[in-house]
Design a protein around this motif. Structure first.
Motif, PDB file in Angstrom:
ATOM      1  N   ALA A  60       0.833  -1.211   0.000  1.00 44.58           N
ATOM      2  CA  ALA A  60       0.000   0.000   0.000  1.00 44.58           C
ATOM      3  C   ALA A  60       0.861   1.251   0.000  1.00 44.58           C
ATOM      4  CB  ALA A  60      -0.934  -0.014   1.208  1.00 44.58           C
ATOM      5  N   TYR A  61       1.919   1.226   0.799  1.00 39.06           N
ATOM      6  CA  TYR A  61       2.818   2.383   0.848  1.00 39.06           C
ATOM      7  C   TYR A  61       3.380   2.673  -0.542  1.00 39.06           C
ATOM      8  CZ  TYR A  61       6.563   5.515   2.273  1.00 39.06           C
ATOM      9  OH  TYR A  61       7.370   6.611   2.399  1.00 39.06           O
ATOM     10  N   ASP A  62       3.914   1.639  -1.192  1.00 37.23           N
ATOM     11  CA  ASP A  62       4.574   1.818  -2.487  1.00 37.23           C
ATOM     12  C   ASP A  62       3.600   2.207  -3.594  1.00 37.23           C
ATOM     13  OD1 ASP A  62       7.109   1.267  -1.499  1.00 37.23           O
ATOM     14  OD2 ASP A  62       6.963  -0.877  -1.884  1.00 37.23           O
ATOM     15  N   LEU A  63       2.397   1.609  -3.576  1.00 31.65           N
ATOM     16  CA  LEU A  63       1.442   1.892  -4.645  1.00 31.65           C
ATOM     17  C   LEU A  63       0.839   3.286  -4.535  1.00 31.65           C
ATOM     18  CD1 LEU A  63      -0.554  -1.457  -5.115  1.00 31.65           C
ATOM     19  CD2 LEU A  63       1.104  -0.441  -6.678  1.00 31.65           C
ATOM     20  N   PHE A  64       0.563   3.714  -3.306  1.00 30.34           N
ATOM     21  CA  PHE A  64      -0.178   4.962  -3.136  1.00 30.34           C
ATOM     22  C   PHE A  64       0.699   6.184  -2.864  1.00 30.34           C
ATOM     23  CE2 PHE A  64      -3.528   1.809  -1.865  1.00 30.34           C
ATOM     24  CZ  PHE A  64      -4.310   2.003  -2.996  1.00 30.34           C
ATOM     25  N   CYS A  65       1.986   5.967  -2.529  1.00 30.86           N
ATOM     26  CA  CYS A  65       2.835   7.136  -2.266  1.00 30.86           C
ATOM     27  C   CYS A  65       3.058   7.948  -3.537  1.00 30.86           C
ATOM     28  CB  CYS A  65       4.170   6.715  -1.655  1.00 30.86           C
ATOM     29  SG  CYS A  65       5.312   5.898  -2.798  1.00 30.86           S
ATOM     30  N   ILE A  66       2.867   7.325  -4.697  1.00 32.27           N
ATOM     31  CA  ILE A  66       3.080   8.049  -5.949  1.00 32.27           C
ATOM     32  C   ILE A  66       2.095   9.202  -6.094  1.00 32.27           C
ATOM     33  CG2 ILE A  66       1.558   6.669  -7.440  1.00 32.27           C
ATOM     34  CD1 ILE A  66       5.120   7.881  -8.319  1.00 32.27           C
ATOM     35  N   SER A  67       0.878   9.031  -5.543  1.00 36.35           N
ATOM     36  CA  SER A  67      -0.114  10.103  -5.648  1.00 36.35           C
ATOM     37  C   SER A  67       0.277  11.322  -4.824  1.00 36.35           C
ATOM     38  CB  SER A  67      -1.501   9.598  -5.211  1.00 36.35           C
ATOM     39  OG  SER A  67      -1.502   9.275  -3.834  1.00 36.35           O
ATOM     40  N   LEU A  68       1.192  11.141  -3.868  1.00 37.20           N
ATOM     41  CA  LEU A  68       1.647  12.253  -3.031  1.00 37.20           C
ATOM     42  C   LEU A  68       2.692  13.108  -3.727  1.00 37.20           C
ATOM     43  CD1 LEU A  68       2.082  10.157   0.238  1.00 37.20           C
ATOM     44  CD2 LEU A  68       0.276  11.839  -0.163  1.00 37.20           C
TER      45      LEU A  68
END
Length: 564
Positions: A60-68
């Protein structure tokens, strides 16, 4: 006596011997499996949740940190000197950076799902973590002489990062389902998946800490005050640190994954070694499963192993589990279109309703802070509570009810956001509450159950493969959401679209469309069977005495979809 008579006698003796061996094997297998199903919840079960769950934390960290960091990437690499607005990623680059990890995840789910059934769950479990560690670090070290070079390198590492993440889906779900007893199996698998919420939350917190530290150290003015000074050179470190932190939890978990034994169900049902399965589980569950297996075996009738050797593409599989696979795959596909659209593009939705300030009124690093704060609030208010409501109630309410309820309320809240959309532009707190509720019922609903059910309802030798297929369909939905929503959510007025994008249908119509997708998810839920309180072998028909049931009743046990 004639030679032919002697041959006949030897053949009959051989058949009898093989029949006795099969009966003994069936007794041993059932003894081990029954002992596992009735084993008390122990400390190792919770250890397994953490070991498997840390993979999902990292996922989850790796997949969603891109949106930040996508807005920051746009500012760093695509700002045009003299432009009234800071730079944004061009459409094709934004598509690639956002969606390439999902393409890798889809491929990884299919590949590692198949490999987990062929080689065993444990043998390929550590490889997924190694890929995640190497590629998370590689993503942060993406360098190039031009913007295209940096983006190409980042996309390369994010594809293989996604490939490793994809393997974690079928393997973690299958391992946890095969370790657990039948009374608490749903809660244990849900707890593994719930770590995704903490990964999402941690991504926001890390971004808050890093951006806040850099913002205080290198105080930069807003873009509309001084465009050049609003982007300090040190801003390039911010996004790199955020993506590289994802390697830490995966690296810390690797040793413990390698210490986990192969699951007893794989060893007993696929490797055909019931005694080894009992010995492996006895070491970690602190119970003499060998003795338990013998106790159960003595009370079991002699039986032949049922004819459960059919393959994935056989007519028998289609007859028994075809509709189930369609149900799990389509529900996951539809869910992920809506879920990932919401998750990846929260910043765009918040900007559209005015909850986030206009980009030109902030410095580059302060914009990361604002986006991270908004997403952290959503994670706290909607994501995490929903996951743990599922953990608490799934073995009481059942998978079917939770999934149906989740899709229903997601539909309701999407329409409630979309229809009076202009009202929510003036009521930010109300919009945040409603938007959080869609996340709550996604996680206390289909986002959890679509992960759990495929790990329970398919035969052991196809369990990881079928879970991988279902999960890959989900990631296909995520790709549709990631690529499609970028274009669909653009303003209908060409003058108000992001640079390089054609006019879209707008946020309001996009939310209406997502509500319709959730409604179809509710309909396809009726193809998914209830698995609450049943052993895995009862659900799949393995080790079942077919002769004890009439043919019609036996067939009904495979085709029933709605709980009775």
């Amino acid at each position: 006596m004639r030679t032919s008579d002697l041959k006949w006698l030897f053949n009959q003796a051989g058949k009898h011997s093989r029949s006795v061996k099969k009966q003994d094997m069936a007794r041993q297998q059932q003894g081990v499996l029954n002992a596992l199903d009735t084993a008390k919840t122990q400390w190792y079960h919770f250890t397994a949740i953490v070991i498997a769950g840390m993979g999902f934390f990292t996922d989850a960290y790796d997949l969603f940190c891109i949106s930040l960091i996508t807005k920051l990437l746009g500012r760093i690499y695509y700002t045009v000197e003299g432009s009234p607005k800071p730079g944004t990623l061009p459409p094709n680059v934004a598509d690639a950076v956002t969606g390439v990890a999902f393409c890798g995840t889809l491929a990884g789910q299919l590949f590692f799902g198949w490999l987990g059934d062929k080689l065993g769950r444990k043998r390929v479990y550590g490889l997924t973590l190694l890929l995640m560690v190497v590629c998370a670090v590689g993503s942060g070290l993406s360098f190039g002489k031009s913007a295209k070079g940096v983006m190409a390198t980042l996309c390369f590492f994010r594809f293989w990062l996604g490939f490793g993440i994809g393997g974690d889906y079928p393997l973690s779900a299958t391992i946890m389902s095969e370790y657990a007893n039948k009374k608490t199996r749903g809660a244990f698998i849900a707890a593994v998946f719930a770590m995704q919420g903490f990964g999402n939350l941690t991504g926001g917190i890390v971004a808050l800490i890093v951006s806040s530290a850099f913002d205080h150290a290198y105080k930069a003015p807003a873009y509309d005050v001084n465009p050049a000074a609003s982007l300090p050179a040190q801003a390039d470190y911010v996004w790199r640190i955020i993506v590289m932190v994802g390697a830490i939890p995966a690296a810390l978990t690797y040793y413990w994954r390698m210490k986990m034994p192969e699951t007893a169900r794989y060893t007993a049902l696929i490797a055909k070694n019931a005694k080894q399965a009992a010995q492996d589980m006895s070491k970690v569950l602190h119970v003499d499963l060998v003795a338990e297996e013998e106790k159960y075996s003595q009370n079991l009738p002699a039986q032949e192993s049922s004819n459960n050797s059919f393959g994935l593409f056989s007519k028998e599989f289609a007859k028994r589990h075809g509709l189930h696979l369609v149900g799990t795959a389509v529900c996951w596909f539809l869910l992920d279109i809506a879920f990932y659209s919401q998750n990846l593009f929260q910043k765009d939705i918040f900007s559209a309703i005015g909850w986030l300030p206009q980009a030109q009124t902030m410095s580059a690093i302060h914009e990361v802070f604002k986006i991270a704060r908004a997403q952290t609030l959503i994670a706290l208010c909607g994501l995490i509570p929903g996951y743990w409501f599922t953990v608490a109630l799934i073995d009481k309410l059942g998978r079917f009810k939770i999934q149906l309820m989740g899709f229903f309320f997601m539909t309701v809240f999407m329409f409630a956001l979309a229809i009076p959309y202009n009202h929510w532009k003036k009521n930010h707190a109300g919009f945040l509450a409603m938007y959080s509720l869609t996340f709550f019922f996604a996680n206390f609903g289909p986002n959890s159950t679509t992960f759990i059910v495929p790990a329970e309802i398919f035969p052991a030798r196809l369990r990881s493969t079928c879970h991988g297929i279902s999960a890959a369909c989900g990631k296909a939905g995520a790709i549709v959401g990631a690529f499609g929503f970028l274009y669909a959510a653009q303003n209908t007025n060409p003058a108000l679209t992001d640079a390089g994008y054609p006019p879209g249908i707008g946020i309001r119509n996009s939310l209406l469309m997502l509500g319709g997708i959730n409604f179809f998810g509710m309909l396809f839920t009726f193809l998914v069977p209830e698995s609450k309180g049943k052993s895995l072998e009862e659900l799949t028909g393995e080790n079942e005495e077919e002769s004890e049931q009439p043919a019609e009743e036996n067939q009904a046990s495979y085709t029933r979809t709605v709980p009775v």
